[in-house]
Design a protein around this motif. Sequence first.
Motif, PDB file in Angstrom:
ATOM      1  N   UNK A  85       8.081  62.167  29.226  1.00 42.57           N
ATOM      2  CA  UNK A  85       7.975  64.497  28.746  1.00 42.57           C
ATOM      3  C   UNK A  85       8.145  64.519  29.811  1.00 42.57           C
ATOM      4  N   UNK A  86       9.452  64.706  30.115  1.00 44.24           N
ATOM      5  CA  UNK A  86       9.313  65.544  32.318  1.00 44.24           C
ATOM      6  C   UNK A  86       8.421  66.621  32.103  1.00 44.24           C
ATOM      7  N   UNK A  87       9.362  67.271  30.925  1.00 44.55           N
ATOM      8  CA  UNK A  87       9.574  68.496  30.087  1.00 44.55           C
ATOM      9  C   UNK A  87       8.247  69.219  30.922  1.00 44.55           C
ATOM     10  N   UNK A  88       7.158  68.135  29.430  1.00 48.14           N
ATOM     11  CA  UNK A  88       5.888  68.679  29.259  1.00 48.14           C
ATOM     12  C   UNK A  88       4.978  67.668  30.762  1.00 48.14           C
ATOM     13  N   UNK A  89       4.915  67.716  31.557  1.00 48.40           N
ATOM     14  CA  UNK A  89       4.299  66.787  32.477  1.00 48.40           C
ATOM     15  C   UNK A  89       3.294  65.922  31.363  1.00 48.40           C
ATOM     16  N   UNK A  90       3.697  65.157  31.140  1.00 50.84           N
ATOM     17  CA  UNK A  90       3.307  63.759  29.947  1.00 50.84           C
ATOM     18  C   UNK A  90       3.561  62.814  30.895  1.00 50.84           C
ATOM     19  N   UNK A  91       3.298  61.474  30.342  1.00 49.14           N
ATOM     20  CA  UNK A  91       3.686  60.304  29.929  1.00 49.14           C
ATOM     21  C   UNK A  91       2.199  59.406  28.803  1.00 49.14           C
ATOM     22  N   UNK A  92       2.986  58.798  27.951  1.00 48.24           N
ATOM     23  CA  UNK A  92       2.168  57.609  26.287  1.00 48.24           C
ATOM     24  C   UNK A  92       2.424  56.412  26.948  1.00 48.24           C
ATOM     25  N   UNK A  93       1.138  56.084  26.566  1.00 47.04           N
ATOM     26  CA  UNK A  93       1.677  54.633  26.147  1.00 47.04           C
ATOM     27  C   UNK A  93       0.946  54.521  24.864  1.00 47.04           C
ATOM     28  N   UNK A  94       1.951  53.658  23.850  1.00 51.14           N
ATOM     29  CA  UNK A  94       1.555  53.533  22.530  1.00 51.14           C
ATOM     30  C   UNK A  94       1.332  51.662  22.645  1.00 51.14           C
ATOM     31  N   UNK A  95       0.121  51.871  21.898  1.00 51.50           N
ATOM     32  CA  UNK A  95      -0.712  50.849  21.823  1.00 51.50           C
ATOM     33  C   UNK A  95      -0.177  49.926  20.449  1.00 51.50           C
ATOM     34  N   UNK A  96       0.200  49.112  19.681  1.00 58.30           N
ATOM     35  CA  UNK A  96       0.797  48.909  18.371  1.00 58.30           C
ATOM     36  C   UNK A  96      -0.107  47.152  18.474  1.00 58.30           C
ATOM     37  N   UNK A  97      -0.926  47.179  17.186  1.00 57.72           N
ATOM     38  CA  UNK A  97      -1.160  45.625  16.893  1.00 57.72           C
ATOM     39  C   UNK A  97      -2.139  45.413  18.152  1.00 57.72           C
ATOM     40  N   UNK A  98      -3.752  46.315  18.583  1.00 55.06           N
ATOM     41  CA  UNK A  98      -3.967  45.711  19.368  1.00 55.06           C
ATOM     42  C   UNK A  98      -5.163  44.855  19.145  1.00 55.06           C
ATOM     43  N   UNK A  99      -5.797  43.958  20.763  1.00 54.57           N
ATOM     44  CA  UNK A  99      -6.232  42.529  20.494  1.00 54.57           C
ATOM     45  C   UNK A  99      -7.778  42.612  21.225  1.00 54.57           C
ATOM     46  N   UNK A 100      -8.481  41.982  20.740  1.00 52.80           N
ATOM     47  CA  UNK A 100      -9.627  41.713  22.052  1.00 52.80           C
ATOM     48  C   UNK A 100      -8.825  41.565  23.194  1.00 52.80           C
ATOM     49  N   UNK A 101      -8.923  41.486  23.452  1.00 51.67           N
ATOM     50  CA  UNK A 101      -7.960  40.793  24.918  1.00 51.67           C
ATOM     51  C   UNK A 101      -7.277  41.805  25.720  1.00 51.67           C
ATOM     52  N   UNK A 102      -6.918  42.947  24.960  1.00 50.06           N
ATOM     53  CA  UNK A 102      -6.705  44.844  25.290  1.00 50.06           C
ATOM     54  C   UNK A 102      -7.766  45.576  25.457  1.00 50.06           C
ATOM     55  N   UNK A 103      -9.261  45.119  26.048  1.00 52.24           N
ATOM     56  CA  UNK A 103     -10.343  45.898  25.752  1.00 52.24           C
ATOM     57  C   UNK A 103     -10.010  46.260  27.622  1.00 52.24           C
ATOM     58  N   UNK A 104     -10.207  46.656  27.807  1.00 52.55           N
ATOM     59  CA  UNK A 104     -10.180  47.726  29.253  1.00 52.55           C
ATOM     60  C   UNK A 104     -10.335  49.141  29.664  1.00 52.55           C
ATOM     61  N   UNK A 105     -10.462  49.582  30.606  1.00 55.88           N
ATOM     62  CA  UNK A 105     -10.293  51.209  31.380  1.00 55.88           C
ATOM     63  C   UNK A 105      -8.887  51.352  31.689  1.00 55.88           C
ATOM     64  N   UNK A 106      -8.415  51.552  31.498  1.00 53.42           N
ATOM     65  CA  UNK A 106      -7.016  51.835  31.646  1.00 53.42           C
ATOM     66  C   UNK A 106      -6.522  52.902  32.171  1.00 53.42           C
ATOM     67  N   UNK A 107      -6.054  53.029  33.550  1.00 55.18           N
ATOM     68  CA  UNK A 107      -5.512  54.616  34.277  1.00 55.18           C
ATOM     69  C   UNK A 107      -4.302  53.930  34.257  1.00 55.18           C
ATOM     70  N   UNK A 108      -4.186  55.603  34.459  1.00 59.31           N
ATOM     71  CA  UNK A 108      -2.424  55.918  34.367  1.00 59.31           C
ATOM     72  C   UNK A 108      -2.083  56.250  36.122  1.00 59.31           C
TER      73      UNK A 108
END
Length: 127
Positions: free
Chosen positions: A73-96
């Motif tokens: 959302x450029x007007x709000x200066x934000x970015x999002x990551x919607x993560x569904x059906x999460x798996x143990x393999x998704x475990x990590x530190x997430x960086x933008x």
Amino acid sequence: QVQLVESGGGLVQAGNSLRLSCAVYGGTFSRYAMGWFRQAPGKEREFVTGISWTASSTNYIDSVKGRFTISRDNAKNTMTLQMNSLEPEDTAVYYCAARYVLNAKAVFLTSNEYTYWGQGTQVTVSS
């Protein structure tokens, strides 16, 4: 000076969802190609998904296709990551990450192509 701040990480059970946010401070959010990377303990930082500054182009690694959705959302200066059906393999530190670019369709897939980075938010998925 551009600063990126991630939020929304946490501990969830496999199969559940989580939504990460990245806020940009000190610069113009528009015309910044954005991306999400993640790094698990003992592993290299890997690209997860990216989006052009106009949101006309996106890119996902195969392991998250159909489960993760990047948006901005450029007007709000934000970015999002919607993560569904999460798996143990998704475990990590997430960086933008962000890089200024004029090309409306440019998406960057490697860490050395980005200029600005957040400090990360921990995502832990239990089985």
